[in-house]
Design a protein around this motif. Structure first.
Motif, PDB file in Angstrom:
ATOM      1  N   VAL A 228       0.834  -1.203   0.000  1.00 41.35           N
ATOM      2  CA  VAL A 228       0.000   0.000   0.000  1.00 41.35           C
ATOM      3  C   VAL A 228       0.870   1.254   0.000  1.00 41.35           C
ATOM      4  N   ILE A 229       1.938   1.240   0.790  1.00 41.24           N
ATOM      5  CA  ILE A 229       2.860   2.386   0.824  1.00 41.24           C
ATOM      6  C   ILE A 229       3.476   2.605  -0.552  1.00 41.24           C
ATOM      7  N   ASP A 230       3.894   1.515  -1.204  1.00 35.73           N
ATOM      8  CA  ASP A 230       4.477   1.623  -2.551  1.00 35.73           C
ATOM      9  C   ASP A 230       3.439   2.125  -3.557  1.00 35.73           C
ATOM     10  N   GLU A 231       2.210   1.633  -3.422  1.00 32.59           N
ATOM     11  CA  GLU A 231       1.128   2.034  -4.324  1.00 32.59           C
ATOM     12  C   GLU A 231       0.866   3.539  -4.217  1.00 32.59           C
ATOM     13  N   LEU A 232       0.814   4.037  -2.991  1.00 38.37           N
ATOM     14  CA  LEU A 232       0.575   5.465  -2.781  1.00 38.37           C
ATOM     15  C   LEU A 232       1.765   6.301  -3.244  1.00 38.37           C
ATOM     16  N   ARG A 233       2.968   5.775  -3.067  1.00 42.81           N
ATOM     17  CA  ARG A 233       4.161   6.496  -3.515  1.00 42.81           C
ATOM     18  C   ARG A 233       4.145   6.637  -5.040  1.00 42.81           C
ATOM     19  N   GLU A 234       3.787   5.556  -5.731  1.00 40.28           N
ATOM     20  CA  GLU A 234       3.720   5.601  -7.196  1.00 40.28           C
ATOM     21  C   GLU A 234       2.609   6.549  -7.650  1.00 40.28           C
ATOM     22  N   PHE A 235       1.488   6.528  -6.927  1.00 40.98           N
ATOM     23  CA  PHE A 235       0.371   7.420  -7.261  1.00 40.98           C
ATOM     24  C   PHE A 235       0.792   8.886  -7.137  1.00 40.98           C
ATOM     25  N   ARG A 236       1.502   9.215  -6.070  1.00 36.28           N
ATOM     26  CA  ARG A 236       1.938  10.602  -5.864  1.00 36.28           C
ATOM     27  C   ARG A 236       2.938  11.032  -6.934  1.00 36.28           C
ATOM     28  N   ARG A 237       3.801  10.100  -7.337  1.00 40.47           N
ATOM     29  CA  ARG A 237       4.743  10.408  -8.426  1.00 40.47           C
ATOM     30  C   ARG A 237       3.983  10.710  -9.711  1.00 40.47           C
ATOM     31  N   TYR A 238       2.947   9.917  -9.959  1.00 41.51           N
ATOM     32  CA  TYR A 238       2.155  10.110 -11.177  1.00 41.51           C
ATOM     33  C   TYR A 238       1.449  11.470 -11.151  1.00 41.51           C
ATOM     34  N   CYS A 239       0.914  11.842 -10.000  1.00 46.73           N
ATOM     35  CA  CYS A 239       0.259  13.151  -9.871  1.00 46.73           C
ATOM     36  C   CYS A 239       1.259  14.275 -10.134  1.00 46.73           C
ATOM     37  N   GLY A 240       2.496  14.078  -9.661  1.00 47.27           N
ATOM     38  CA  GLY A 240       3.538  15.064  -9.916  1.00 47.27           C
ATOM     39  C   GLY A 240       3.842  15.173 -11.398  1.00 47.27           C
ATOM     40  N   LYS A 241       3.814  14.034 -12.079  1.00 52.80           N
ATOM     41  CA  LYS A 241       4.066  14.016 -13.519  1.00 52.80           C
ATOM     42  C   LYS A 241       2.958  14.752 -14.272  1.00 52.80           C
ATOM     43  N   LEU A 242       1.718  14.580 -13.791  1.00 60.48           N
ATOM     44  CA  LEU A 242       0.583  15.279 -14.402  1.00 60.48           C
ATOM     45  C   LEU A 242       0.588  16.766 -14.050  1.00 60.48           C
ATOM     46  N   GLY A 243       1.208  17.086 -12.929  1.00 62.76           N
ATOM     47  CA  GLY A 243       1.177  18.469 -12.442  1.00 62.76           C
ATOM     48  C   GLY A 243      -0.177  18.842 -11.875  1.00 62.76           C
ATOM     49  N   CYS A 244      -0.901  17.843 -11.370  1.00 62.43           N
ATOM     50  CA  CYS A 244      -2.253  18.105 -10.874  1.00 62.43           C
ATOM     51  C   CYS A 244      -2.257  18.384  -9.372  1.00 62.43           C
ATOM     52  N   VAL A 245      -3.313  19.027  -8.932  1.00 68.37           N
ATOM     53  CA  VAL A 245      -3.508  19.293  -7.509  1.00 68.37           C
ATOM     54  C   VAL A 245      -3.902  17.995  -6.819  1.00 68.37           C
ATOM     55  N   THR A 246      -3.386  17.770  -5.619  1.00 70.64           N
ATOM     56  CA  THR A 246      -3.809  16.609  -4.837  1.00 70.64           C
ATOM     57  C   THR A 246      -4.489  17.088  -3.556  1.00 70.64           C
ATOM     58  N   ILE A 247      -5.468  16.327  -3.126  1.00 71.89           N
ATOM     59  CA  ILE A 247      -6.201  16.637  -1.896  1.00 71.89           C
ATOM     60  C   ILE A 247      -6.099  15.438  -0.968  1.00 71.89           C
ATOM     61  N   ASP A 248      -5.703  15.683   0.263  1.00 71.55           N
ATOM     62  CA  ASP A 248      -5.640  14.614   1.258  1.00 71.55           C
ATOM     63  C   ASP A 248      -7.043  14.387   1.817  1.00 71.55           C
ATOM     64  N   VAL A 249      -7.617  13.232   1.516  1.00 70.49           N
ATOM     65  CA  VAL A 249      -8.997  12.945   1.925  1.00 70.49           C
ATOM     66  C   VAL A 249      -9.066  12.149   3.227  1.00 70.49           C
ATOM     67  N   THR A 250      -7.916  11.960   3.875  1.00 72.59           N
ATOM     68  CA  THR A 250      -7.846  11.085   5.051  1.00 72.59           C
ATOM     69  C   THR A 250      -8.893  11.415   6.102  1.00 72.59           C
ATOM     70  N   LYS A 251      -9.001  12.679   6.455  1.00 74.69           N
ATOM     71  CA  LYS A 251      -9.915  13.075   7.535  1.00 74.69           C
ATOM     72  C   LYS A 251     -11.005  14.023   7.042  1.00 74.69           C
ATOM     73  N   LYS A 252     -11.296  13.964   5.756  1.00 77.17           N
ATOM     74  CA  LYS A 252     -12.287  14.883   5.188  1.00 77.17           C
ATOM     75  C   LYS A 252     -13.539  14.132   4.746  1.00 77.17           C
ATOM     76  N   SER A 253     -14.682  14.775   4.934  1.00 73.65           N
ATOM     77  CA  SER A 253     -15.935  14.223   4.437  1.00 73.65           C
ATOM     78  C   SER A 253     -16.020  14.478   2.935  1.00 73.65           C
ATOM     79  N   ILE A 254     -16.934  13.789   2.281  1.00 69.96           N
ATOM     80  CA  ILE A 254     -17.143  13.989   0.844  1.00 69.96           C
ATOM     81  C   ILE A 254     -17.520  15.439   0.561  1.00 69.96           C
ATOM     82  N   GLU A 255     -18.358  16.022   1.434  1.00 65.90           N
ATOM     83  CA  GLU A 255     -18.781  17.408   1.247  1.00 65.90           C
ATOM     84  C   GLU A 255     -17.596  18.366   1.323  1.00 65.90           C
ATOM     85  N   GLU A 256     -16.681  18.117   2.260  1.00 69.54           N
ATOM     86  CA  GLU A 256     -15.500  18.972   2.398  1.00 69.54           C
ATOM     87  C   GLU A 256     -14.604  18.871   1.169  1.00 69.54           C
TER      88      GLU A 256
END
Length: 270
Positions: A228-256
């Motif tokens: 899971v750690i490797d999966e998330l690390r690869e995902f974050r690298r991919y987001c960096g490659k896209l140059g897209c905004v990332t949002i940490d949803v860990t403690k956020k509701s869908i509405e937030e």
């Protein structure tokens, strides 16, 4: 406990009045609120049933109908019924706005005023459902917003919530970079958002899903900590490659999460 009847009268749904009455009721925790719904009130003929309800259950009337004729009938009837109090919310708001901007309101039919918005939202909902979970990913450039994220980051419910607000959303699950649609790297129209999450929270969510749905079709790495750690690390690298905004949803509701995405989208379109 004291009880209060509240009649919600609207020429459309009573959703807005329901929200207002809920807020009002929360300020009187020792009062029981009995609500009576009268929605899609658009003709004088419908007033008779409302008046009968008022006579049987007198109380406060939250009124949001644009027709002066209907308002006059209900106001007159309520004035003749003991313990009835009408609060014409739409009239008050229109009057205040008119006074502020110096222009008299036209009182355009609510159905005409909302029709364009309604059909836009229905179109957005249809698009979002058809582009859920990576389906028709080649059409993602037609979306307003594209959500990407690993499994269990609330991509689908967030997409549906945004669609209800009128945004066309495609969501694409991240499994590995080489499996992601190539057109995302070239997409110019949509706002691409990566939904990030803490690995411990993700493992907990996945284990909960496994307990509920079973493990059929899931790999051994689905809830393995290192995987899971490797999966998330690869995902974050991919987001960096896209140059897209990332949002940490860990403690956020869908509405937030959705509110934050809408704020970013508004800036994105400027």
């Amino acid at each position: 406990m004291k009880e209060v009847n509240i009649h919600l009268i609207s020429d459309f749904t009573c959703d807005m009045l329901m929200n207002i009455s809920s807020v009002l009721g929360s300020q009187f925790p020792n009062v029981k609120i009995n609500r009576f719904f009268h929605q899609f009130i658009r003709s004088i003929d419908q007033a008779d049933d409302i008046i009968l309800s008022l006579k049987a259950n007198p109380g406060i009337i939250l009124f949001s109908v644009l027709s002066d004729e209907i308002e006059e009938v209900i106001s007159k009837a309520s004035s003749e019924i003991q313990n009835c109090k009408i609060i014409p919310l739409m009239d008050y708001m229109l009057s205040e706005m008119s006074s502020h901007i110096g222009i008299k309101s036209e009182k355009i039919s609510r159905s005409a005023a909302i029709s364009q918005d309604y059909f836009a939202r229905m179109n957005a909902m249809s698009f979002t459902i058809n582009h859920d979970d990576g389906r028709l990913a080649e059409e993602s450039d037609e979306a307003d917003i594209v959500l990407i994220g690993v499994s269990r980051t609330s991509k689908s419910p967030t997409s549906i919530y945004l669609a209800h607000k009128g945004y066309k959303v495609a969501n694409i699950p991240f499994v590995a970079e080489n499996l992601m649609p190539k057109n995302l790297l070239l997409a110019k129209n949509p706002l691409i958002i990566g939904l990030n999450i803490d690995h411990e929270r993700l493992i907990w969510l996945r284990e909960s899903r496994m307990q509920t749905d079973g493990t059929f079709g899931m790999s051994m790495q689905y809830n393995d900590t290192e995987s899971v750690i490797d999966e998330l690390r690869e995902f974050r690298r991919y987001c960096g490659k896209l140059g897209c905004v990332t949002i940490d949803v860990t403690k956020k509701s869908i509405e937030e999460v959705a509110a934050y995405i809408i704020k970013i989208y508004q800036t994105h379109k400027e």
